[in-house]
Design a protein around this motif. Structure first.
Motif, short mmCIF file in Angstrom:
data_model
loop_
_atom_site.label_atom_id
_atom_site.label_comp_id
_atom_site.label_asym_id
_atom_site.label_seq_id
_atom_site.Cartn_x
_atom_site.Cartn_y
_atom_site.Cartn_z
N HIS A 173 0.84 -1.21 0.00
CA HIS A 173 0.00 0.00 0.00
C HIS A 173 0.87 1.25 0.00
CE1 HIS A 173 -4.02 -1.69 0.42
NE2 HIS A 173 -3.57 -2.52 1.34
N LEU A 174 1.90 1.24 0.84
CA LEU A 174 2.74 2.42 0.98
C LEU A 174 3.47 2.73 -0.32
CD1 LEU A 174 3.91 4.68 2.69
CD2 LEU A 174 5.58 3.04 3.60
N LEU A 175 3.98 1.71 -0.99
CA LEU A 175 4.68 1.94 -2.25
C LEU A 175 3.77 2.62 -3.27
CD1 LEU A 175 7.18 1.60 -4.02
CD2 LEU A 175 6.38 -0.69 -4.62
N ILE A 187 -6.65 -3.09 12.49
CA ILE A 187 -6.55 -1.90 11.64
C ILE A 187 -6.24 -2.32 10.20
CG2 ILE A 187 -4.09 -1.65 12.25
CD1 ILE A 187 -4.49 1.40 11.97
N GLU A 188 -6.81 -1.59 9.27
CA GLU A 188 -6.54 -1.85 7.86
C GLU A 188 -5.09 -1.51 7.54
OE1 GLU A 188 -8.37 -3.13 5.49
OE2 GLU A 188 -10.30 -3.29 6.52
N ALA A 189 -4.43 -2.38 6.80
CA ALA A 189 -3.04 -2.14 6.43
C ALA A 189 -2.88 -0.83 5.67
CB ALA A 189 -2.52 -3.30 5.59
N ARG A 190 -3.85 -0.50 4.84
CA ARG A 190 -3.74 0.75 4.07
C ARG A 190 -3.79 1.97 4.97
NH1 ARG A 190 -8.86 -1.13 2.54
NH2 ARG A 190 -10.59 0.07 3.38
N ASP A 191 -4.48 1.86 6.13
CA ASP A 191 -4.52 2.97 7.07
C ASP A 191 -3.17 3.16 7.75
OD1 ASP A 191 -7.12 3.62 6.49
OD2 ASP A 191 -7.99 2.58 8.20
N LYS A 204 -1.06 4.86 5.10
CA LYS A 204 -1.45 6.26 4.94
C LYS A 204 -0.96 7.11 6.10
CE LYS A 204 -5.45 9.26 4.07
NZ LYS A 204 -6.92 9.34 3.92
N ALA A 205 -1.06 6.58 7.31
CA ALA A 205 -0.59 7.31 8.48
C ALA A 205 0.92 7.51 8.44
CB ALA A 205 -1.00 6.58 9.75
N MET A 206 1.65 6.50 8.02
CA MET A 206 3.11 6.62 7.92
C MET A 206 3.51 7.70 6.92
SD MET A 206 4.26 2.60 8.07
CE MET A 206 6.03 2.92 8.03
N GLU A 229 -6.61 7.54 13.48
CA GLU A 229 -6.95 8.96 13.48
C GLU A 229 -6.14 9.74 12.46
OE1 GLU A 229 -9.43 10.70 15.03
OE2 GLU A 229 -10.09 8.63 15.44
N ILE A 230 -4.85 9.44 12.38
CA ILE A 230 -3.99 10.13 11.42
C ILE A 230 -4.42 9.79 10.00
CG2 ILE A 230 -1.62 10.27 10.54
CD1 ILE A 230 -0.71 9.67 13.46
N ALA A 231 -4.80 8.55 9.77
CA ALA A 231 -5.21 8.12 8.44
C ALA A 231 -6.47 8.81 7.96
CB ALA A 231 -5.41 6.61 8.40
N LYS A 232 -7.26 9.33 8.89
CA LYS A 232 -8.49 10.04 8.51
C LYS A 232 -8.22 11.44 7.99
CE LYS A 232 -11.47 7.73 11.93
NZ LYS A 232 -12.26 7.92 13.19
N ALA A 233 -7.01 11.95 8.25
CA ALA A 233 -6.68 13.31 7.84
C ALA A 233 -6.75 13.44 6.32
CB ALA A 233 -5.29 13.68 8.32
N PRO A 234 -7.22 14.56 5.83
CA PRO A 234 -7.33 14.75 4.37
C PRO A 234 -5.96 14.79 3.70
CG PRO A 234 -7.79 16.81 5.54
CD PRO A 234 -7.70 15.73 6.57
#
Length: 213
Positions: free
Chosen positions: A16-18, A177-181, A184-186, A208-213
């Motif tokens: 996901h991160l890549l 937690i979803e791996a994509r979240d 996204k947070a990282m 919470e961080i992953a929810k950020a726009p």
């Protein structure tokens, strides 16, 4: 953060991160060091070697940020020695490479319960890995400690399949937690203009961080 190094890009979080790094305008170039070759991708250089450490030693160009998403299970590793290699040695090798190439920040996936004094081997190795990275005195080190990861894997892990329903209803940092979240947070944390020292994030914080726009 123009040039990044990522290890673990073939895994659940790393995959996901890549993809997110490729689509992020602030990222100019991605070095994805892997054990097996990746398909050709925009912005990505892929040094690979079955011995990941050998692929890392090939790198000479400067790096700004390091992401490490390496991780396995005792069952997948097959032995304690192989687990230590994947979840400790190669993580530390990734960090050493980043420092050698001038990186100023590192973001790493650890696990909930990581503790170098734990009686449980898995948690103890994760804790020892964290302590090794902290001892390197990174200007900025972000440690993600997710609970059970959710997402599609090529091969299902039996324990995760059995316990997934339970972890979905657990409170706070224990909730899966979803791996994509996590990915996204990282990325969100890596792009933040401020923040120094060591920052440890559990599943509730990552969500919470992953929810950020």
């Amino acid at each position: 953060m123009n040039r990044v190094l990522i290890t673990g890009a073939t895994g659940l979080v790393g995959g996901h991160l890549l993809r997110m790094l490729i689509n992020e305008p602030q990222i100019g170039h991605i070095v994805a060091a892997t054990r097996r070759p990746l398909p050709a991708m925009n912005k990505v250089t892929n040094p690979y070697d079955p011995q990941l450490s050998d692929a890392l030693t090939q790198l000479t160009e400067p790096i700004d940020t390091v992401f490490c998403c390496l991780g396995t299970t005792m069952k997948e590793a097959g032995s304690k020695e192989a687990f230590v290699l994947a979840d400790y040695t190669l993580v530390v090798d990734t960090a050493i490479t980043g420092l050698r190439l001038g990186a100023k920040q590192m973001l790493v996936v650890s696990a909930i319960g990581a503790n170098s004094k734990s009686p449980f081997f898995y948690n103890r190795v994760k804790g020892e890995m964290e302590e090794a990275l902290i001892a390197q005195q990174w200007p900025r080190l972000t440690i993600a400690r997710p609970s059970m990861l959710l997402g599609h894997r090529e091969s299902q892990r039996l324990n995760e399949s059995l316990f997934a329903p339970l972890f979905k209803i657990m409170p706070g940092k224990w909730k899966s937690i979803e791996a994509r979240d996590v990915a996204k947070a990282m990325l969100h944390e890596a792009l933040k203009p401020t923040g120094e020292g060591v920052n440890t994030l559990d599943s509730s914080q990552l969500r919470e961080i992953a929810k950020a726009p």
